[in-house]
Design an enzyme around this catalytic site. Sequence first.
Site, PDB file in Angstrom:
ATOM      1  CD  GLU A 119      63.077   2.599  31.360  1.00 24.71           C
ATOM      2  OE1 GLU A 119      64.240   2.487  31.870  1.00 24.71           O
ATOM      3  OE2 GLU A 119      62.285   1.842  31.781  1.00 24.71           O
ATOM      4  NE  ARG A 123      66.998   1.675  31.819  1.00 21.78           N
ATOM      5  CZ  ARG A 123      66.662   0.148  31.668  1.00 21.78           C
ATOM      6  NH1 ARG A 123      67.542  -0.786  31.434  1.00 21.78           N
ATOM      7  NH2 ARG A 123      65.191  -0.202  31.978  1.00 21.78           N
ATOM      8  CG  ASP A 252      58.873   3.301  40.750  1.00 24.14           C
ATOM      9  OD1 ASP A 252      58.663   4.127  39.579  1.00 24.14           O
ATOM     10  OD2 ASP A 252      59.328   2.237  40.303  1.00 24.14           O
ATOM     11  CD  GLU A 385      63.946  -2.300  41.731  1.00 27.39           C
ATOM     12  OE1 GLU A 385      63.892  -3.327  41.636  1.00 27.39           O
ATOM     13  OE2 GLU A 385      63.971  -1.544  40.600  1.00 27.39           O
ATOM     14  CB  THR A 471      65.638   6.479  39.800  1.00 30.52           C
ATOM     15  OG1 THR A 471      64.654   5.156  40.145  1.00 30.52           O
ATOM     16  CG2 THR A 471      65.380   6.526  38.108  1.00 30.52           C
TER      17      THR A 471
HETATM   18  C1  DMJ Z   1      65.600   0.720  36.837  1.00 29.16           C
HETATM   19  O1  DMJ Z   1      65.739   0.948  35.519  1.00 29.16           O
HETATM   20  C2  DMJ Z   1      65.146   1.707  37.788  1.00 29.16           C
HETATM   21  O2  DMJ Z   1      65.511   1.574  39.047  1.00 29.16           O
HETATM   22  C3  DMJ Z   1      63.966   2.254  37.503  1.00 29.16           C
HETATM   23  O3  DMJ Z   1      63.688   3.231  38.367  1.00 29.16           O
HETATM   24  C4  DMJ Z   1      62.890   1.213  37.982  1.00 29.16           C
HETATM   25  N1  DMJ Z   1      63.333  -0.062  37.206  1.00 29.16           N
HETATM   26  C5  DMJ Z   1      64.448  -0.282  36.974  1.00 29.16           C
HETATM   27  C6  DMJ Z   1      65.045  -1.590  37.785  1.00 29.16           C
HETATM   28  O4  DMJ Z   1      64.366  -2.524  38.470  1.00 29.16           O
END
Ligand code: DMJ
Length: 493
Positions: A119, A123, A252, A385, A471
């Site tokens: 995370e 982020r 994912d 998403e 992501t």
């Molecule tokens: C986000 O932090 C990112 O997209 C991650 O890859 C998956 N989940 C969350 C949002 O739903």
Amino acid sequence: MKMKEKKPLPPVPVPNLLGINGGDPEDNDIRKKREKIKEMMKHAWDNYKIYGWGHNELRPIARKGHSTNIFGSSQMGATIVDALDTLYIMGLHDEFRDGKKWIEDSLDFSVNSEVSVFEVNIRFIGGLLAAYYLSGEEIFKIKAVQLAEKLLPAFNTPTGIPWAMVNLKSGVGRNWGWASAGSSILAEFGTLHMEFVHLSYLTGNPVYYKKVMHIRKLLQKMDRPNGLYPNYLNPRTGRWGQYHTSVGGLGDSFYEYLLKAWLMSDKTDHEARKMYDDAIEAIEKHLIKKSRGGLTFIGEWKNGHLEKKMGHLACFAGGMFVLGADGSKDKAGHYLELGAEIARTCHESYDRTALKLGPESFKFDGAVEAVAVRQAEKYYILRPEVIETYWYLWRFTHDPRYRQWGWEAALAIEKHCRVSGGFSGVKDVYSSTPAHDDVQQSFFLAETLKYLYLLFSGDDLLPLDHWVFNTEAHPLPVLHLANTTLSGNPAVR
Ligand code: DMJ
């Protein structure tokens, strides 16, 4: 800042940065929609600034700060870092400046706090690097590198597969208690590549690149049941945990980063592309099915059995298939179609609810199609998403249905999630009077609102042949590495 932290980083050729401004739509209706999304961003940001400044996230109803264990116990301003590049591309320059000032003055990584490596990478490091590339402000690069140094001890395991969590002060790592047999998670240790390659590129220090390439090499050597990557891998033994595979949570973004490693390398990282192609082929064979009603869905593979359940998180794959179509040789048309089918299924999951917002996961079971069954799966937490997939489909097809679907989602968020103190998730999308969960997730500002804004912008804003989105929707430029090595060859640096 301590003196040591001020040490300048070596200069590197800045990649060709195209399309960091602009995207003004010619059509008046589209322009108004884009303005509305910007207003939503301002509402989210302003309230965070008033009630949650410096905290990781906002509780818009209690009107105070909020944090979860992924960010550890200290106030790291996750919303500020995650939102910076969205503010920048929307032209919210005063807000961007306020965020930058907080980062300069208050963002401190020398804290006794245990954070999620994944995370914090997607982020914080992703957010800081994107802010650096967009604005050219050195402070973001310096902070990204400081943080990356704090994450490195997480890789000190017998296999080099990192722990899920690391204490920023002590460097002690460990895994989530809930993960199968002490395992690390595929979507976590497999979602570091983009940011770590950029770190090596910007610093000239090969250590980051080596860490992620080591993970790749180890994965390449392992047997894959039915060609599928299980979600769990034990970092002590190097053995898979449970044979569960998903394109939603836990799996994912591993697949996403294989594709994006190739795109980010200016399509020269053929090894990553091959791993992506092989993985997607196995996923299509074993996990992707069509329902009786004709909806294509991605199920979850559990010990040889397909569970006909698709998570909201797996909806990002529609966009991924479309993004990967070019480069899949004779199957480009097939992947464009598959991406469109996933977008339609995910749109149905929204359309079949009272609020026109999608549930956390939905089933395909007899008469039930694209609908959540268990109460615990009926919530919507401002996730991006589905909108992300609409945006990729829009960019590649310009079919107006994707703008229409995106606008439907924006209106539903505005109607059901907006409160006077910000935006909140809802606990049941099938109830016309849902309770709020009272959390404004940082990814709402980083991703959901950014993808909506881009959906109503021209393609010249962040063109996809120059930028690759991590992501968490943080754009990183394509690197032209033909004459460069990131593995520490002194002849090059
Ligand atoms: C986000 O932090 C990112 O997209 C991650 O890859 C998956 N989940 C969350 C949002 O739903």
